[in-house]
Write a protein that holds these residues in place. Structure first.
Motif, mmCIF file in Angstrom:
data_model
loop_
_atom_site.group_PDB
_atom_site.id
_atom_site.type_symbol
_atom_site.label_atom_id
_atom_site.label_comp_id
_atom_site.label_asym_id
_atom_site.label_seq_id
_atom_site.Cartn_x
_atom_site.Cartn_y
_atom_site.Cartn_z
ATOM 1 N N SER A 48 0.820 -1.220 0.000
ATOM 2 C CA SER A 48 0.000 0.000 0.000
ATOM 3 C C SER A 48 0.853 1.269 0.000
ATOM 4 O O SER A 48 0.398 2.316 -0.456
ATOM 5 N N GLU A 49 2.096 1.172 0.445
ATOM 6 C CA GLU A 49 2.988 2.334 0.398
ATOM 7 C C GLU A 49 3.371 2.677 -1.040
ATOM 8 O O GLU A 49 3.835 3.778 -1.310
ATOM 9 N N ARG A 50 3.157 1.738 -1.962
ATOM 10 C CA ARG A 50 3.468 1.963 -3.377
ATOM 11 C C ARG A 50 2.241 2.468 -4.148
ATOM 12 O O ARG A 50 2.242 2.495 -5.360
ATOM 13 N N VAL A 51 1.186 2.839 -3.414
ATOM 14 C CA VAL A 51 -0.060 3.314 -4.011
ATOM 15 C C VAL A 51 -0.207 4.803 -3.721
ATOM 16 O O VAL A 51 0.067 5.259 -2.606
ATOM 17 N N VAL A 52 -0.646 5.563 -4.728
ATOM 18 C CA VAL A 52 -0.882 7.003 -4.571
ATOM 19 C C VAL A 52 -1.831 7.209 -3.380
ATOM 20 O O VAL A 52 -2.837 6.504 -3.269
ATOM 21 N N PRO A 53 -1.515 8.129 -2.480
ATOM 22 C CA PRO A 53 -2.370 8.319 -1.292
ATOM 23 C C PRO A 53 -3.859 8.507 -1.600
ATOM 24 O O PRO A 53 -4.709 7.975 -0.877
ATOM 25 N N LEU A 110 -4.931 -7.739 -14.764
ATOM 26 C CA LEU A 110 -5.129 -6.381 -14.265
ATOM 27 C C LEU A 110 -4.369 -5.382 -15.125
ATOM 28 O O LEU A 110 -3.232 -5.642 -15.514
ATOM 29 N N ARG A 111 -5.003 -4.263 -15.378
ATOM 30 C CA ARG A 111 -4.340 -3.128 -16.037
ATOM 31 C C ARG A 111 -4.095 -2.096 -14.942
ATOM 32 O O ARG A 111 -5.037 -1.640 -14.293
ATOM 33 N N GLN A 112 -2.844 -1.764 -14.722
ATOM 34 C CA GLN A 112 -2.462 -0.844 -13.657
ATOM 35 C C GLN A 112 -1.885 0.431 -14.249
ATOM 36 O O GLN A 112 -1.035 0.375 -15.133
ATOM 37 N N GLU A 113 -2.348 1.561 -13.756
ATOM 38 C CA GLU A 113 -1.812 2.852 -14.182
ATOM 39 C C GLU A 113 -0.918 3.392 -13.078
ATOM 40 O O GLU A 113 -1.278 3.355 -11.900
ATOM 41 N N TRP A 114 0.235 3.921 -13.480
ATOM 42 C CA TRP A 114 1.251 4.394 -12.555
ATOM 43 C C TRP A 114 1.557 5.856 -12.834
ATOM 44 O O TRP A 114 1.423 6.325 -13.962
ATOM 45 N N PHE A 121 7.785 5.347 -8.781
ATOM 46 C CA PHE A 121 6.431 5.382 -9.316
ATOM 47 C C PHE A 121 5.483 4.810 -8.285
ATOM 48 O O PHE A 121 5.854 3.951 -7.490
ATOM 49 N N GLN A 122 4.229 5.300 -8.318
ATOM 50 C CA GLN A 122 3.185 4.791 -7.450
ATOM 51 C C GLN A 122 1.974 4.420 -8.284
ATOM 52 O O GLN A 122 1.673 5.062 -9.299
ATOM 53 N N LEU A 123 1.256 3.398 -7.838
ATOM 54 C CA LEU A 123 0.049 2.949 -8.514
ATOM 55 C C LEU A 123 -1.046 3.995 -8.351
ATOM 56 O O LEU A 123 -1.346 4.421 -7.237
ATOM 57 N N ALA A 124 -1.646 4.407 -9.469
ATOM 58 C CA ALA A 124 -2.686 5.429 -9.443
ATOM 59 C C ALA A 124 -4.074 4.844 -9.653
ATOM 60 O O ALA A 124 -5.061 5.416 -9.175
#
Length: 158
Positions: A48-53, A110-114, A121-124
C-alpha cells in the motif's frame, strides 16, 4: 581514521548519485514488481505504500480478501510501458488465484496505471481487463453467499 571518514563520505555521496541516475524505466519496473510481489505474499502494508495516497483506501478495500479469503498462486508481468513524458505508465499483470472456499484456480488480468512520485512510481489506478473480476471484488463471504442463493431461499437453507 580521517581518511576512512573521507572515503565513507565520498562513497555515500556517490551512491546517492547512482540512485538518482537510475533510468525511469528501471524505477517503474521496480515499483511494478515490488507492489505485485508484496501483494502476492500478503504484505499489504508494504504494498500500500506503493499506491498514490488518493487511491490507497480504494485499493485497500479492493484487496482486503487477499491472504485471507483469496490466495495468490502466481503473478506474471505481461507488459510495462512508460509514457514518452516519463511521468506516467501502464502495466499489465496476470494473476492466478483461488478462493479458500472453492479451491478453484482462476486467472485475472489487471491493467495498472502508474504515476511518477519522487524517485519512483506509485500505482494510481487498477482495473480488471480480462478474466474473473472477483479478484478485486470487495465482497465479504456472506455477500457472496447471498448473491448465490436462489430467489426466495432463506439464509442458512442452502
Amino acid at each position: 581514521m580521517r581518511l576512512h571518514r573521507l572515503a565513507a563520505l565520498l562513497l555515500l555521496g556517490l551512491s546517492g548519485c547512482l540512485i538518482h541516475n537510475i533510468a525511469p524505466s528501471e524505477r517503474l519496473r521496480d515499483a511494478v514488481v515490488g507492489l505485485n510481489d508484496e501483494a502476492r505474499w500478503s504484505r499489504m502494508d508494504l504494498a500500500s505504500e506503493r499506491v498514490v495516497p488518493a487511491y490507497r483506501a480504494a485499493w485497500t478495500r479492493a484487496h482486503r480478501g487477499w491472504g485471507r479469503d483469496i490466495q495468490i498462486g502466481d503473478v506474471e508481468l505481461l507488459d510495462v510501458r512508460l509514457a514518452d513524458d516519463n511521468e506516467t505508465a501502464v502495466s499489465v499483470v496476470a494473476i492466478s488465484w483461488y478462493r479458500h472456499d472453492t479451491m478453484m484456480l482462476t486467472r485475472t488480468v489487471l491493467r495498472q496505471e502508474w504515476q511518477s512520485a519522487g524517485n519512483g512510481f506509485q500505482l494510481a489506478s487498477e482495473e480488471v481487463s480480462d478474466g474473473d473480476p472477483g479478484l478485486l471484488a470487495a465482497e465479504e463471504p456472506e455477500e457472496r453467499a447471498s448473491a448465490q442463493r436462489t430467489p426466495g431461499e432463506a439464509p442458512g437453507s442452502g
